[in-house]
Each structure stands twice: as C-alpha cells, then as structure tokens.
Write an enzyme that holds these catalytic residues in place. Structure first.
Site, PDB file in Angstrom:
ATOM      1  N   CYS A   5      -9.377   5.020 -45.374  1.00 39.41           N
ATOM      2  CA  CYS A   5      -8.640   6.262 -45.635  1.00 39.41           C
ATOM      3  C   CYS A   5      -7.415   5.974 -46.506  1.00 39.41           C
ATOM      4  O   CYS A   5      -7.586   5.675 -47.682  1.00 39.41           O
ATOM      5  CB  CYS A   5      -8.311   6.965 -44.327  1.00 39.41           C
ATOM      6  SG  CYS A   5      -8.140   8.744 -44.574  1.00 39.41           S
ATOM      7  N   THR A  33       0.817  -1.225   0.000  1.00 35.23           N
ATOM      8  CA  THR A  33       0.000   0.000   0.000  1.00 35.23           C
ATOM      9  C   THR A  33       0.846   1.270   0.000  1.00 35.23           C
ATOM     10  O   THR A  33       0.325   2.358  -0.206  1.00 35.23           O
ATOM     11  CB  THR A  33      -0.915   0.063   1.243  1.00 35.23           C
ATOM     12  OG1 THR A  33      -0.090   0.129   2.407  1.00 35.23           O
ATOM     13  CG2 THR A  33      -1.828  -1.146   1.330  1.00 35.23           C
ATOM     14  N   GLU A  53     -14.457   3.472 -38.143  1.00 29.87           N
ATOM     15  CA  GLU A  53     -14.128   2.943 -36.814  1.00 29.87           C
ATOM     16  C   GLU A  53     -14.448   3.918 -35.692  1.00 29.87           C
ATOM     17  O   GLU A  53     -14.744   3.502 -34.572  1.00 29.87           O
ATOM     18  CB  GLU A  53     -12.656   2.515 -36.764  1.00 29.87           C
ATOM     19  CG  GLU A  53     -11.613   3.631 -36.790  1.00 29.87           C
ATOM     20  CD  GLU A  53     -11.217   4.101 -38.194  1.00 29.87           C
ATOM     21  OE1 GLU A  53     -12.006   3.892 -39.135  1.00 29.87           O
ATOM     22  OE2 GLU A  53     -10.130   4.699 -38.330  1.00 29.87           O
ATOM     23  N   HIS A  85     -13.448   7.456 -41.769  1.00 29.45           N
ATOM     24  CA  HIS A  85     -13.038   6.512 -40.718  1.00 29.45           C
ATOM     25  C   HIS A  85     -14.270   5.937 -40.009  1.00 29.45           C
ATOM     26  O   HIS A  85     -14.700   6.484 -38.991  1.00 29.45           O
ATOM     27  CB  HIS A  85     -12.161   7.218 -39.678  1.00 29.45           C
ATOM     28  CG  HIS A  85     -10.834   7.619 -40.202  1.00 29.45           C
ATOM     29  ND1 HIS A  85      -9.698   6.883 -39.969  1.00 29.45           N
ATOM     30  CD2 HIS A  85     -10.460   8.676 -40.953  1.00 29.45           C
ATOM     31  CE1 HIS A  85      -8.668   7.483 -40.556  1.00 29.45           C
ATOM     32  NE2 HIS A  85      -9.104   8.572 -41.151  1.00 29.45           N
TER      33      HIS A  85
END
Ligand code: GLN
Length: 554
Positions: A390, A197, A518, A516
């Site tokens: 593209c 930690t 995507e 594009h």
C-alpha cells in the site's frame, strides 16, 4: 445442523467476557475454541463487540488499538477479526465487529425515522435490543452451529454495561442455547510464592451483580493451576471444577487451541450446551503448520520499515503473514523493526547490513516518508528482495520516479498537494469527499495478473482478489514512462485498469502491492506473495551472498 460428528438443535451463542485486566487474550481464546469446534465439523463464526463510541476502528490511530483489519466486504474492524480468520481460515464480515457507536447510530437512525412510535428511547430495552439483534443476526438461517461473541473491555467498565445486560437477557430468554465463558487472570505473587484467586472471585462477583453467572472460567496464568486452586475457584465462583480451565502462557498463539484441547474446553462447552459429540477431531492441517513453524531449517532477517514500530500490533497481520510464510518455507523469519524516521541515505548500508529482505509497511500521512523512500532505494540499488504494501508500494513508485526516471519532484498528492509530478494521486471517486470514516477504497477487488510476471508465478493464477484500504493510486498518466524505465504494472483492476501491483523485472524480487495481502494470509493457507518473498530472501541466505549491486554499469 452441519456437524459431522456432533449435533446441535439450534444455533448456540457463546459469550466471552473478560475480568480483572485487559489484554488477557479474549480474541485468541475465542479463536482457539472456534478452531476446536470447527475441527469437530461444526460451523462456527466469531464476533467482537467493542464498547467504544467510534463507529469503527477505521478512524483510529494505530497507536490506540493496533492495526485496523479489513474484511472482504470492506469493513474496517478490530484486529481480533484477523485472528479469527487466521485461525479458522474462513472470512468474516461487517456483522462480525460491532461498536457502541454503531449500535447507537442505528438506534438513533430508527428514532429519527419515527420507528419507536413516540416512545422514550432508552438503554434498556432499545440499546440492549439492538445489541441482541446484532448477535442473533449471525444465527439466522441456521448458517452456523455456534456464534462466539467476544465482549471487548473488562467486566465493570461503565461502557460495557449494556453488553453484559444484553448477555443476561439472552441467557434468560434462551437458557439452553447460550453459555458464558469468563476469561480472568490468576496472578502469581512472587513474594508469597502463590497463585491468587481473589481477583477472579471479585470479577465473578461483579458479573453476578449484573445477573450473569459464568458457566466456564478460563484462567490466564503463568504457572500451572493445582487441583486445590481449581477447587477453590470452582467453589467460590459456582462453576464445576471441570469448567475451571487453565490458560497458561504459550510460546506461540498457535499453540493455544491445543492447550485448550488438553484442558477440554471444547468438550465442556459441548456438554454444557447439550450438543452430542463423539470426540472425533481433525486438526491435521493445524498440526502440520505448527510442526513446520516450530522446526524451521534456517532463518532469514527481514527488515520491517514503518512508522508505528513501537507498537507491534500496528502491523499484526503482516507479522502473522510472515509466520505463515516462514512455516511454509521452513524458515524462521526474524523481523527487524526499523523506524522509518531513522532511515537516511547515510545509514542504509548499516541499518540493512544483515538483511535478506525489506518490507515497507502501509500507512498514512507524511511522517517517515523520506525514510521509507531511502529504504526502497537501498533495496532497489542493492538487489535486496523488496516488498512494498500500500503506502510502501506508493513510496516505491515515488522512489523509482525520482531516482530512475529522473522526476525529481515526483510525489504523492497525499503528502504534497501541488507537485510537478503527482505519480501517486487521489482517485477520481475520492475527490470532494469530506467524511473520513468508511470512505476509502475498501474491501476485496479483483485483480488481473500479467502472464510471466513474478506475481503470476507466486499466485500461479491469472486473477486474484485482494483487500484494499486506500484513497491514492498510481497515476495512470505515468504508466508508459514507468514501463519504459523498467517498473511494470503486473496487476490491474479488470474494469478501471487501476494499477494494483508493480514489479521491477530487472531485480531479484521487487513487488509493490496497492492492496493488503497480509489480511488474507492464514495459518493453513499462507499468502502466495509473502511465501514468494520469504523464498526469495531464503535464496539470498542459501546463496550466501551479500546483496549485489543492481545498478547498471555506466
Ligand atoms: N495513505 C495511502 C492511501 O490512502 C496508503 C494507505 C495504506 O497504506 N493503507 O492511499
């Protein structure tokens, strides 16, 4: 307020900072929290503040920060905005990604206009005021219940200091409406067999030095946090134990919202901000997507041909679009990463031997172009489903011009200034531009889709709107010759008639898109062209066929 199950009195601002290490996934945690709040009926937006000096990532090499994500309004942004859109299924804009460069630019512009009335312009208050303005602008007009602001970098970085200071000021000025989540790492030391930690304690101390007390700790870990570790973190970092949230490594980023729900991150946030809620949450679409994603009925191999394949983040949105389309088509999409510089006429059969579809990626410049063209030739001649995006579409045009129409010198003027047949050429409005940043054809443009085309059946529509990022274009002077030889423009811009999609109807699936697709694919709303491409690749597997030759008999 828009919440159906909850109620907040004013826009709430949630800041997400990072500690200990970079790459802990602040973007995914922010997007996951946003998803959970959205599923409770709240209106949420996410913003990324990037501490670098570039005005935007548009001029950055993908090796630096991965893909540059483009919004509808034409902003070139950090790839985390892609996660936001993919998780939330809502669009982002210029206001969702701010860099130090942009902050300074606007302060300096104001200074030049004399707006500071002769005062000394300083980091505090002028830069911090500008940072706060960029955050608060999203809260204006009650458009959102929550603005989640992710601060790039790691606490303690010199360049992120003004951002942390802006957070401190907002916490002070609007204590009821602000909250800080600190994402940190709890490493596992194998030799000691323990989770540690101390790094988290130190990074919280560092935040405290800057006057910011985190309200919630999200702890990245490879092992479950025990009760005693949670207690220890809570005690040392001044947070309630319920506000110590474990973020364990997940198999897929799309699991993270559910993991955060299990840890009650959303509930803790709402309680801390005093937002009433009744625990109703609708994640049905998400669960359906996840179920399909995790239980595919088969698999397909897609070759992704690009020049940045060493850094997979360079093609982030494409990879995710395949995840969405794969789920929609109930198949697992195995991506085979192929470096375009490796591809040669002599090795295509070997490289693409086991492949059910080939995607040629976007890009800039000449490196790897010949390999891309060879990959396309292989796809076209062997009837392998092909998707060019593209630069990938532009290479398909060049390949077709050279090998089908017989224009041996055909090229793009991006690659070769003077060529006998510039089938891809600079757009008129791009000629004479000297600045590189923000000057491409950027953002969403409408596109008319030709009836009867593959695109029309994929979209099941006559028009669409897609996002662009390019300077070069199909040269209209060649349109007729291409059409006659069998490459058809099936998507065009309604006013300029620019070619946005090309297809070869005499091929199993051959689509080149100047835009594009995507960028617009989301988990619950996969992109039609990706879906159609994956479906075509799946059909190859089902047919059990080794791809057949597409060459006409002589
Ligand atoms: N370099 C090409 C152009 O500017 C393609 C850009 C891209 O692939 N995004 O037109």
């Amino acid at each position: 307020m828009h919440a159906t199950t909850g109620k907040a009195s004013a826009t709430k601002y949630i800041f997400v900072t990072g500690g200990v290490s970079s790459s802990l996934g602040k973007g995914i945690i922010s997007a996951s929290l946003a998803k959970l709040l959205q599923a409770r009926g709240m209106k949420v937006t996410i913003q990324k503040l990037d501490p670098y000096i570039n005005i935007d990532p548009g001029t950055l090499n993908p090796y630096e920060h991965g893909e540059c994500y483009v919004t509808d309004d034409g902003a070139e942004t950090d790839l985390d905005l892609g996660h936001y859109e993919r998780f939330l299924n809502v669009t982002t804009s210029q206001a969702n990604n701010i860099t130090t460069g942009r902050i300074y630019q606007s302060v300096i512009d104001k200074e030049r206009r004399g707006e500071y009335l002769g005062r000394t312009v300083q980091v505090i208050p002028h830069i911090t005021d500008e940072i706060k303005r960029c955050v608060q602008i999203l809260g204006e007009g009650d458009r959102y219940d929550f603005v989640i602001t992710e601060i790039g970098g790691t606490v303690g970085d010199i360049e992120s200091l003004p951002y942390i200071e802006a957070v401190r000021q907002m916490r002070w000025e609007q204590p009821e409406d602000t909250l800080v989540i600190h994402l940190t790492l709890v490493p596992y030391l194998k030799a000691a067999g323990e989770l540690k930690t101390k790094p988290t304690q130190h990074s919280v101390k560092q935040l405290l030095e800057f006057g910011v007390q985190p309200d919630i700790l999200v702890c990245r870990t490879e092992h479950n946090l025990s009760k005693s570790i949670r207690n220890k973190l809570a005690r040392f970092c001044n947070v309630g134990v319920e506000a110590v949230i474990q973020s364990i490594d997940a198999n897929t980023i799309y699991d993270v919202p559910l993991l955060m729900q299990e840890e009650r991150l959303d509930e803790v946030v709402l309680n801390k901000l005093g937002v009433q809620h009744d625990n109703r949450i609708d994640l049905n679409d998400w669960l359906t997507f996840l179920d399909k994603h995790k239980n595919p009925k088969g698999s397909i191999n897609i070759a992704l041909v690009g020049k940045y394949v060493e850094l997979k983040d360079s093609y982030k949105s494409i990879v995710e679009a395949f995840t969405h389309a794969g789920a929609a088509c109930s198949v697992k999409v195995n991506l085979l990463w192929i470096h375009s510089e490796q591809v040669q006429a002599a090795n295509t059969s070997e490289l693409f031997d086991d492949v059910h579809g080939i995607l040629v990626a976007p890009g800039f410049g000449s490196r790897g172009i010949d390999g891309k063209i060879e990959a396309i030739r292989h796809a076209r001649e062997n009837n392998v489903p092909f998707f060019g995006i593209c630069l990938g579409m532009q290479c398909a045009v060049i390949e077709f011009a050279r090998n089908v129409i017989g224009l041996e010198e055909a090229h793009s003027t991006e690659i070769k200034d003077y060529t006998a047949d510039p089938v891809i050429d600079l757009m008129a409005e791009q000629k004479g531009l000297a600045d590189m940043g923000g000057t491409m054809r950027l953002g969403a443009y409408p596109c008319n889709i030709a009836a009867g085309s593959l695109a029309a059946s994929a979209y099941d529509a006559e028009t669409t709107e897609e996002r662009h990022r390019h300077r070069y274009e199909f040269n209209d002077a060649y349109r007729k010759r291409f059409a006659e030889a069998g490459m058809i423009p099936t998507g065009t811009h309604p006013d300029s008639n620019l070619v946005e999609i090309v297809e070869i109807p005499d091929h199993v699936w051959f689509v080149g898109a100047q835009f594009h697709p995507e960028y617009k694919s989301t988990a619950v709303n996969p992109h039609p062209l990706f879906k159609s491409f994956v479906q075509a690749a799946k059909a190859q597997v089902l047919a059990g066929s080794t791809p057949k030759s597409n060459e006409k008999e002589a």
